[in-house]
Design a protein around this motif. Structure first.
Motif, short mmCIF file in Angstrom:
data_model
loop_
_atom_site.label_atom_id
_atom_site.label_comp_id
_atom_site.label_asym_id
_atom_site.label_seq_id
_atom_site.Cartn_x
_atom_site.Cartn_y
_atom_site.Cartn_z
N PHE A 1 -8.35 3.17 -11.70
CA PHE A 1 -7.35 3.07 -12.69
C PHE A 1 -6.11 2.13 -11.97
CE2 PHE A 1 -2.94 4.39 -13.70
CZ PHE A 1 -2.92 4.16 -14.85
N GLY A 2 -6.15 2.52 -10.53
CA GLY A 2 -5.09 1.82 -9.80
C GLY A 2 -5.49 0.43 -9.39
N ILE A 3 -6.84 0.33 -9.35
CA ILE A 3 -7.29 -1.10 -9.04
C ILE A 3 -7.16 -1.96 -10.45
CG2 ILE A 3 -9.39 -2.63 -8.64
CD1 ILE A 3 -10.61 -0.22 -6.89
N LEU A 4 -7.43 -1.49 -11.44
CA LEU A 4 -7.17 -2.30 -12.82
C LEU A 4 -5.76 -2.59 -12.89
CD1 LEU A 4 -8.29 -3.05 -15.57
CD2 LEU A 4 -7.74 -0.94 -16.20
N LEU B 1 0.14 5.68 -1.63
CA LEU B 1 0.71 6.85 -1.42
C LEU B 1 1.57 7.34 -2.50
CD1 LEU B 1 1.90 6.18 2.41
CD2 LEU B 1 -0.29 7.05 1.57
N LEU B 2 2.37 6.45 -3.16
CA LEU B 2 3.30 7.01 -3.84
C LEU B 2 2.61 7.05 -5.32
CD1 LEU B 2 6.44 7.32 -4.68
CD2 LEU B 2 6.36 4.94 -5.34
N THR B 3 1.55 6.39 -5.70
CA THR B 3 0.92 6.37 -7.18
C THR B 3 -0.47 6.93 -7.07
OG1 THR B 3 2.58 4.33 -7.66
CG2 THR B 3 0.50 5.02 -9.09
N PHE B 4 -1.40 6.44 -6.46
CA PHE B 4 -2.80 6.50 -6.73
C PHE B 4 -3.62 7.42 -5.93
CE2 PHE B 4 -1.82 2.17 -8.47
CZ PHE B 4 -1.87 2.63 -9.80
N ALA C 1 -6.36 -2.90 -0.36
CA ALA C 1 -6.45 -1.59 0.25
C ALA C 1 -6.79 -0.47 -0.59
CB ALA C 1 -4.77 -1.45 0.89
N LEU C 2 -6.57 -0.33 -1.74
CA LEU C 2 -7.39 0.54 -2.40
C LEU C 2 -8.55 0.71 -2.70
CD1 LEU C 2 -6.31 2.94 -4.16
CD2 LEU C 2 -6.08 1.21 -6.29
N VAL C 3 -9.15 -0.75 -2.61
CA VAL C 3 -10.75 -0.87 -2.65
C VAL C 3 -11.18 -0.14 -1.21
CG1 VAL C 3 -12.62 -2.30 -2.54
CG2 VAL C 3 -10.55 -2.47 -4.24
N PRO D 1 0.78 -1.28 0.23
CA PRO D 1 0.21 0.21 0.04
C PRO D 1 0.68 1.30 -0.08
CG PRO D 1 -1.07 -1.52 1.42
CD PRO D 1 0.32 -2.22 0.99
N TYR D 2 2.21 1.21 0.31
CA TYR D 2 2.86 2.28 0.36
C TYR D 2 3.05 2.89 -1.07
CZ TYR D 2 5.54 6.16 2.50
OH TYR D 2 6.06 7.45 2.91
N ASN D 3 3.21 1.81 -1.89
CA ASN D 3 3.50 2.04 -3.44
C ASN D 3 2.03 2.59 -4.03
OD1 ASN D 3 6.29 1.50 -3.77
ND2 ASN D 3 5.67 -0.42 -3.18
N THR D 4 1.00 1.79 -3.73
CA THR D 4 -0.24 1.80 -4.28
C THR D 4 -0.99 3.09 -3.79
OG1 THR D 4 -0.29 -0.63 -4.47
CG2 THR D 4 -2.41 0.65 -4.90
#
Length: 457
Positions: free
Chosen positions: A299-302, A27-30, A171-173, A22-25
């Motif tokens: 977009f991040g989930i995909l 915080l960093l990106t989405f 985590a994104l969901v 989740p740090y990447n997903t």
């Protein structure tokens, strides 16, 4: 003490990827990256800057912040790896950097638009990112101990990365279904943000920091339960001098191992390019295609689902044919994807004007996201397995420290080049162009890499 089975050790190791992704997903990106750009842009516009210039400047701020963090990681990674190898103790370092991960991410709650500070936002984000990167270095060094067969290690690495992507998706969901409000004040699930979080203060987005910290703290429990250092090293003192001497000797001997040297150089460039795509993807969608943060979350989930599926598949391919073909295929795919992304505007693809009402550029960016998730995840999973073939089996933590150095020695390069190009052109779209050249350089250097490295008997 009851012995820990091999299966439990592998699953405990998998859970680091699940906990840390989740740090990447998020915080960093989405989520946080686009929020930073959005908030910094609004602040610059209030200060009198033109809208497009403000967007480019916000992207530049993000790039410069990541540049400083990358330099810190590049300097310290091989040193700490060498010291850990000199004692055989990695777990105390993982605990230390896990604490930094939690502190840095949790502190992002204090980045409200009303008193937003670019410096403090980047400082706390950098603290958490340093924690995540260093914990990853030490955790990756356990990979050779999980299975004696190199082919099986490829499968394990791919499955671990896939498991991490699934954690990132979930985590994104949770974030966009329960917390992140859209333009109508409701989350993707049609709910008001939990805990009465006020979108006017950015609380529905800022909560991503504490959510990431809690997620990591909870899901690291299996890792700490089932992962152990060699008992022979328990209580052994750290020898900083010995570690530094070992590192100096390794660096002096690198020219004697041309395959390892070429691989470190190759991965230095292509991983830097990939990180550039991850780091600026959400910001690009926000500024160039005018997406909302919820759109970016979908977009991040995909991208993460695509990454999970293809990491699992690539792990099986890696087991059958080795990591080298996987790495080459993924680099070529990412070069073509980067060219597609750079060509996109809200009304055109590859220079072809499609009119103001078209949705084709949005669809193309979703496809690009799926390709980045698939090829990027597979590339990273096979890359860490490739290092287990290239590095000295007796100095594997140090090897992963060098691997981190090669990834971070120029980790400032992609953000810096993107930041400088964004500044010079005043365009977010053109600011992304340096990643193409970095991928090409990395691909060329693979020609000097032996499939099984210099240390194979």
């Amino acid at each position: 003490m009851t012995a820990i089975s091999a299966r439990k050790r592998i699953w405990g190791w998998y859970f680091f990827d699940w906990a840390s992704q989740p740090y990447n997903t998020l915080l960093l990106t989405f989520i946080f990256g686009p929020y930073f750009a959005q908030t910094a842009t609004a602040s610059l516009i209030e200060g009198g800057m033109d809208v497009e210039a403000a967007k480019a400047q916000a992207q530049a701020y993000w790039g410069y912040g990541l540049t400083v963090t990358g330099i810190c990681i590049a300097v310290l990674a091989p040193i700490l790896g060498a010291i850990a190898d000199s004692t055989g103790k990695r777990m105390p370092w993982i605990k230390l950097f896990s604490a930094l991960y939690v502190i840095g991410s949790a502190a992002l709650w204090w980045t409200a638009p009303q008193d937003f500070s670019v410096i403090w936002a980047l400082f706390f984000f950098g603290i958490g990112l340093i924690g995540m990167e260093f914990a990853t270095i030490f955790t990756n060094s356990y990979l050779p101990e999980l299975h004696p067969d190199a082919g099986e290690r490829g499968r394990i690495s791919g499955s671990g990365w896939a498991f991490g992507y699934v954690g990132g998706v979930l985590a994104l969901v949770v974030m966009i279904a329960l917390f992140q409000a859209g333009d109508n004040g409701r989350t993707m699930a049609g709910l008001a943000p939990l805990f009465g979080l006020d979108p006017q203060t950015g609380a529905d987005t800022r909560v991503v920091g504490p959510l990431t910290a809690i997620w990591f703290a909870v899901f690291m429990v299996p890792f700490f339960l089932y992962t152990r250092d060699d008992p022979a090293f328990v209580g052994k003192a750290y020898k900083f001098g010995a570690g530094l001497n070992d590192l100096a000797r390794t660096l002096r001997n690198l020219p004697r191992h041309p395959s390892l040297l070429a691989y470190l150089g190759s991965s230095m460039f292509y991983r830097d390019a990939l990180n550039g795509m991850y780091t600026f993807g959400g910001i690009y969608a926000l500024g160039v295609l005018n997406w909302s943060i919820i759109d970016i979350g979908i977009f991040g989930i995909l991208a993460a689902i695509s990454g999970a599926v293809f990491c699992w598949i690539s792990g099986r391919v890696d087991r059958r044919v080795g990591p080298m073909p996987v790495i080459i295929f993924c680099c070529v795919t990412l070069i073509l994807t980067a060219i597609l992304i750079i060509s996109l505007t809200p009304t055109s693809i590859m220079g072809v004007d499609l009119g103001p009402d078209t949705t084709a550029p949005d669809i193309a960016f979703y496809i690009a996201g799926a390709l980045i998730g698939a090829a990027g995840g597979a590339l990273q999973a096979s890359s860490r397995n490739m290092l287990t073939r290239q590095g000295n089996p007796e100095r594997m933590t140090e090897a992963f420290g060098l691997y981190a150095l090669s990834g971070k020695a120029t980790s400032f390069l992609a953000p810096a080049l993107i930041a400088i190009t964004s500044d010079l052109t005043g365009s977010q779209r053109l600011g992304i162009t340096p990643v193409v050249g970095l991928f090409i350089v990395g691909l060329i250097l693979l020609a000097w890499v032996k499939r099984n490295g210099d240390f194979a008997p």
